[in-house]
Design a protein around this motif. Sequence first.
Motif, PDB file in Angstrom:
ATOM      1  N   PHE A   2       1.007  -1.238   0.283  1.00 44.51           N
ATOM      2  CA  PHE A   2      -0.162  -0.163   0.092  1.00 44.51           C
ATOM      3  C   PHE A   2       1.009   2.079  -0.272  1.00 44.51           C
ATOM      4  O   PHE A   2       0.671   2.160  -0.683  1.00 44.51           O
ATOM      5  CB  PHE A   2      -1.043  -0.043   1.245  1.00 44.51           C
ATOM      6  CG  PHE A   2      -2.055  -0.462   1.104  1.00 44.51           C
ATOM      7  CD1 PHE A   2      -3.562  -0.364  -0.028  1.00 44.51           C
ATOM      8  CD2 PHE A   2      -2.351  -1.983   1.085  1.00 44.51           C
ATOM      9  CE1 PHE A   2      -4.128  -0.705  -0.109  1.00 44.51           C
ATOM     10  CE2 PHE A   2      -3.882  -2.151   1.039  1.00 44.51           C
ATOM     11  CZ  PHE A   2      -5.073  -2.046   0.303  1.00 44.51           C
ATOM     12  N   ARG A   3       1.408   1.181   0.416  1.00 45.35           N
ATOM     13  CA  ARG A   3       2.949   2.455   0.459  1.00 45.35           C
ATOM     14  C   ARG A   3       3.459   2.761  -0.479  1.00 45.35           C
ATOM     15  O   ARG A   3       3.941   4.540  -0.964  1.00 45.35           O
ATOM     16  CB  ARG A   3       3.875   2.154   1.747  1.00 45.35           C
ATOM     17  CG  ARG A   3       5.534   3.358   2.085  1.00 45.35           C
ATOM     18  CD  ARG A   3       5.995   2.774   2.679  1.00 45.35           C
ATOM     19  NE  ARG A   3       7.311   3.964   2.925  1.00 45.35           N
ATOM     20  CZ  ARG A   3       8.229   4.582   2.055  1.00 45.35           C
ATOM     21  NH1 ARG A   3       8.108   3.304   0.950  1.00 45.35           N
ATOM     22  NH2 ARG A   3       8.935   5.185   1.853  1.00 45.35           N
ATOM     23  N   GLN A   4       4.128   1.598  -0.886  1.00 48.05           N
ATOM     24  CA  GLN A   4       4.302   2.263  -2.412  1.00 48.05           C
ATOM     25  C   GLN A   4       3.038   2.489  -3.654  1.00 48.05           C
ATOM     26  O   GLN A   4       3.229   3.140  -4.778  1.00 48.05           O
ATOM     27  CB  GLN A   4       4.892   0.432  -3.056  1.00 48.05           C
ATOM     28  CG  GLN A   4       6.208   0.132  -2.183  1.00 48.05           C
ATOM     29  CD  GLN A   4       7.343   0.971  -1.665  1.00 48.05           C
ATOM     30  OE1 GLN A   4       7.292   2.086  -0.566  1.00 48.05           O
ATOM     31  NE2 GLN A   4       7.949   1.656  -2.679  1.00 48.05           N
ATOM     32  N   TYR A   5       1.935   1.417  -2.980  1.00 46.22           N
ATOM     33  CA  TYR A   5       1.333   2.492  -4.491  1.00 46.22           C
ATOM     34  C   TYR A   5       0.849   3.534  -4.376  1.00 46.22           C
ATOM     35  O   TYR A   5       0.536   4.509  -5.489  1.00 46.22           O
ATOM     36  CB  TYR A   5      -0.151   1.756  -4.219  1.00 46.22           C
ATOM     37  CG  TYR A   5      -1.428   1.432  -5.131  1.00 46.22           C
ATOM     38  CD1 TYR A   5      -1.015   1.378  -6.305  1.00 46.22           C
ATOM     39  CD2 TYR A   5      -2.655   2.881  -4.365  1.00 46.22           C
ATOM     40  CE1 TYR A   5      -2.558   1.860  -7.499  1.00 46.22           C
ATOM     41  CE2 TYR A   5      -3.311   3.280  -5.146  1.00 46.22           C
ATOM     42  CZ  TYR A   5      -3.403   2.735  -6.579  1.00 46.22           C
ATOM     43  OH  TYR A   5      -4.204   3.425  -7.208  1.00 46.22           O
ATOM     44  N   PHE A   6       1.212   3.786  -2.684  1.00 39.87           N
ATOM     45  CA  PHE A   6       0.895   5.843  -2.911  1.00 39.87           C
ATOM     46  C   PHE A   6       1.331   6.488  -2.559  1.00 39.87           C
ATOM     47  O   PHE A   6       1.036   7.563  -2.936  1.00 39.87           O
ATOM     48  CB  PHE A   6      -0.018   5.835  -1.035  1.00 39.87           C
ATOM     49  CG  PHE A   6      -1.002   5.038  -1.098  1.00 39.87           C
ATOM     50  CD1 PHE A   6      -2.587   4.932  -1.802  1.00 39.87           C
ATOM     51  CD2 PHE A   6      -1.287   3.815   0.562  1.00 39.87           C
ATOM     52  CE1 PHE A   6      -3.610   4.063  -1.193  1.00 39.87           C
ATOM     53  CE2 PHE A   6      -3.040   3.458   1.041  1.00 39.87           C
ATOM     54  CZ  PHE A   6      -3.731   3.582  -0.225  1.00 39.87           C
TER      55      PHE A   6
ATOM     56  N   LYS B 134      -0.324  13.677  -6.323  1.00 40.88           N
ATOM     57  CA  LYS B 134      -0.741  14.312  -5.650  1.00 40.88           C
ATOM     58  C   LYS B 134      -1.179  15.271  -5.351  1.00 40.88           C
ATOM     59  O   LYS B 134      -2.189  16.120  -5.022  1.00 40.88           O
ATOM     60  CB  LYS B 134       0.644  15.181  -5.293  1.00 40.88           C
ATOM     61  CG  LYS B 134       1.665  13.996  -5.016  1.00 40.88           C
ATOM     62  CD  LYS B 134       3.282  14.856  -3.996  1.00 40.88           C
ATOM     63  CE  LYS B 134       4.343  14.254  -3.337  1.00 40.88           C
ATOM     64  NZ  LYS B 134       5.624  13.924  -2.758  1.00 40.88           N
ATOM     65  N   GLU B 135      -1.847  15.754  -6.975  1.00 41.07           N
ATOM     66  CA  GLU B 135      -2.543  17.138  -7.948  1.00 41.07           C
ATOM     67  C   GLU B 135      -3.823  16.307  -7.630  1.00 41.07           C
ATOM     68  O   GLU B 135      -4.857  17.608  -7.013  1.00 41.07           O
ATOM     69  CB  GLU B 135      -2.613  16.665  -9.336  1.00 41.07           C
ATOM     70  CG  GLU B 135      -1.410  17.284  -9.738  1.00 41.07           C
ATOM     71  CD  GLU B 135      -0.072  16.508  -9.773  1.00 41.07           C
ATOM     72  OE1 GLU B 135      -0.692  14.840  -9.403  1.00 41.07           O
ATOM     73  OE2 GLU B 135       0.685  16.340 -10.130  1.00 41.07           O
TER      74      GLU B 135
ATOM     75  N   ARG C  54      -8.168  19.272  -0.291  1.00 44.11           N
ATOM     76  CA  ARG C  54      -6.975  20.154   1.020  1.00 44.11           C
ATOM     77  C   ARG C  54      -7.635  21.426   0.070  1.00 44.11           C
ATOM     78  O   ARG C  54      -8.391  22.145   0.916  1.00 44.11           O
ATOM     79  CB  ARG C  54      -5.978  19.872   0.730  1.00 44.11           C
ATOM     80  CG  ARG C  54      -5.373  18.448   1.544  1.00 44.11           C
ATOM     81  CD  ARG C  54      -4.094  18.328   2.079  1.00 44.11           C
ATOM     82  NE  ARG C  54      -3.017  17.260   2.386  1.00 44.11           N
ATOM     83  CZ  ARG C  54      -2.907  16.409   1.294  1.00 44.11           C
ATOM     84  NH1 ARG C  54      -2.590  16.459   0.781  1.00 44.11           N
ATOM     85  NH2 ARG C  54      -2.348  15.113   1.856  1.00 44.11           N
ATOM     86  N   VAL C  55      -7.528  21.796  -0.759  1.00 43.34           N
ATOM     87  CA  VAL C  55      -8.327  23.280  -1.868  1.00 43.34           C
ATOM     88  C   VAL C  55      -9.609  23.009  -0.838  1.00 43.34           C
ATOM     89  O   VAL C  55     -10.050  23.766  -0.133  1.00 43.34           O
ATOM     90  CB  VAL C  55      -8.033  23.500  -3.155  1.00 43.34           C
ATOM     91  CG1 VAL C  55      -9.327  24.493  -2.888  1.00 43.34           C
ATOM     92  CG2 VAL C  55      -6.533  23.660  -2.899  1.00 43.34           C
ATOM     93  N   ASP C  56     -10.411  21.960  -1.022  1.00 43.34           N
ATOM     94  CA  ASP C  56     -11.581  21.803  -0.910  1.00 43.34           C
ATOM     95  C   ASP C  56     -12.125  21.562   1.024  1.00 43.34           C
ATOM     96  O   ASP C  56     -13.563  21.090   1.795  1.00 43.34           O
ATOM     97  CB  ASP C  56     -12.703  21.186  -1.703  1.00 43.34           C
ATOM     98  CG  ASP C  56     -12.722  20.964  -3.044  1.00 43.34           C
ATOM     99  OD1 ASP C  56     -12.466  22.191  -3.577  1.00 43.34           O
ATOM    100  OD2 ASP C  56     -12.800  20.283  -3.718  1.00 43.34           O
ATOM    101  N   GLY C  57     -11.109  21.766   0.961  1.00 42.79           N
ATOM    102  CA  GLY C  57     -10.748  21.706   3.277  1.00 42.79           C
ATOM    103  C   GLY C  57     -10.643  20.424   3.255  1.00 42.79           C
ATOM    104  O   GLY C  57     -11.053  20.290   4.872  1.00 42.79           O
ATOM    105  N   LEU C  58     -10.781  19.354   3.201  1.00 43.86           N
ATOM    106  CA  LEU C  58     -10.424  18.156   3.388  1.00 43.86           C
ATOM    107  C   LEU C  58      -9.125  17.909   3.643  1.00 43.86           C
ATOM    108  O   LEU C  58      -7.947  18.451   3.450  1.00 43.86           O
ATOM    109  CB  LEU C  58     -10.688  16.739   2.594  1.00 43.86           C
ATOM    110  CG  LEU C  58     -12.132  16.885   1.696  1.00 43.86           C
ATOM    111  CD1 LEU C  58     -12.073  15.433   0.439  1.00 43.86           C
ATOM    112  CD2 LEU C  58     -13.441  16.707   2.392  1.00 43.86           C
TER     113      LEU C  58
ATOM    114  N   GLY D 141      -0.098   3.203 -10.884  1.00 46.62           N
ATOM    115  CA  GLY D 141      -0.948   4.574 -10.345  1.00 46.62           C
ATOM    116  C   GLY D 141      -2.070   4.600 -11.411  1.00 46.62           C
ATOM    117  O   GLY D 141      -2.773   3.495 -11.944  1.00 46.62           O
ATOM    118  N   ILE D 142      -2.198   5.450 -11.089  1.00 52.65           N
ATOM    119  CA  ILE D 142      -3.701   6.571 -12.043  1.00 52.65           C
ATOM    120  C   ILE D 142      -2.840   6.550 -13.950  1.00 52.65           C
ATOM    121  O   ILE D 142      -2.435   7.310 -13.540  1.00 52.65           O
ATOM    122  CB  ILE D 142      -4.220   7.266 -11.717  1.00 52.65           C
ATOM    123  CG1 ILE D 142      -4.846   6.890 -10.175  1.00 52.65           C
ATOM    124  CG2 ILE D 142      -5.617   7.771 -12.544  1.00 52.65           C
ATOM    125  CD1 ILE D 142      -5.831   7.746  -9.475  1.00 52.65           C
TER     126      ILE D 142
END
Length: 290
Positions: free
Chosen positions: A171-175, A180-181, A187-191, A287-288
């Motif tokens: 999971f760490r390697q996947y994340f 990051k975008e 986070r801009v939306d407040g999460l 990744g995506i």
Amino acid sequence: MTTTAPQLRKPRGKKRGGVLGNTGLYLATGVATFLFLVPFYLLVRNALSTDAEITGEHWKFFPTHLQWGNVSDLFDDTSVDFARSMWNSLVVAVSMTVGILLICSLAGYALARIPYKHSNKIFYFVLGTLMVPTAVTFVPSFVLVSSLGWVDTYRGLIIPGLFSGFTCFLFRQYFLGFPKELEEAARVDGLGYWGAYWKVVVPNSLNFFAAIATITFISGWNAFLWPLVIGQDPGAWTVQVALSSYMTNQTVVFHQIFMATAISILPLIFVFLFLQRWLVQGIAQTGIKG
């Protein structure tokens, strides 16, 4: 006066070689498929046969009379509660799958995304646990579980296996490869980290989660040694422990062994067929895609 160079033609041998190559590929695939299906054929054939037909000298592709009564003989056997063992394995496998997906994904996400000066040390410590043989931790784990009174309980069967260092590493390697975008937009939306994980990361990582879930479920369903030690009472047996009870030093009930094995693999086949599309995509995905 100008002359044009003659056009080069591809030699016909390559075309024939391509056909022969495809034929060889199909032949090899057919042979591999046949070898893969032979154990399943033997399993079904013997499950629907009598003990005399299984051990007899004259081989038949299928018995003359299919012994569907072997199913009722299996579940009516009072010495082994096979239905109970199937339920125990289902509870253990599903609980371990859900628990490992939640705990290991959160741990992997924290190690990959949350800035902490000791995160690398913790990660190396997790990797270090992979180098410890299971035999070394088996006895201390049993002593701990026994002291807590968890013998012959679901807690003793499930809780010790709710964390996997290797799954956390995956999971760490996947994340680390997750864009990051997407999280920055969240986070801009407040999460926060939890909101970004639950509302952005997880929905876009279902393929990878499905691959880990499939592997974990199969591992939990096929577990034998730990359930054998913890499930000392027949009511706490899992399906793998129940299967071993049909073969003892005194008797071997062949038709029950094969019928029980055939029934015990049905949940695995269902899980694999249901998740195979996500399983293949999750294994291949790092990744995506853009």
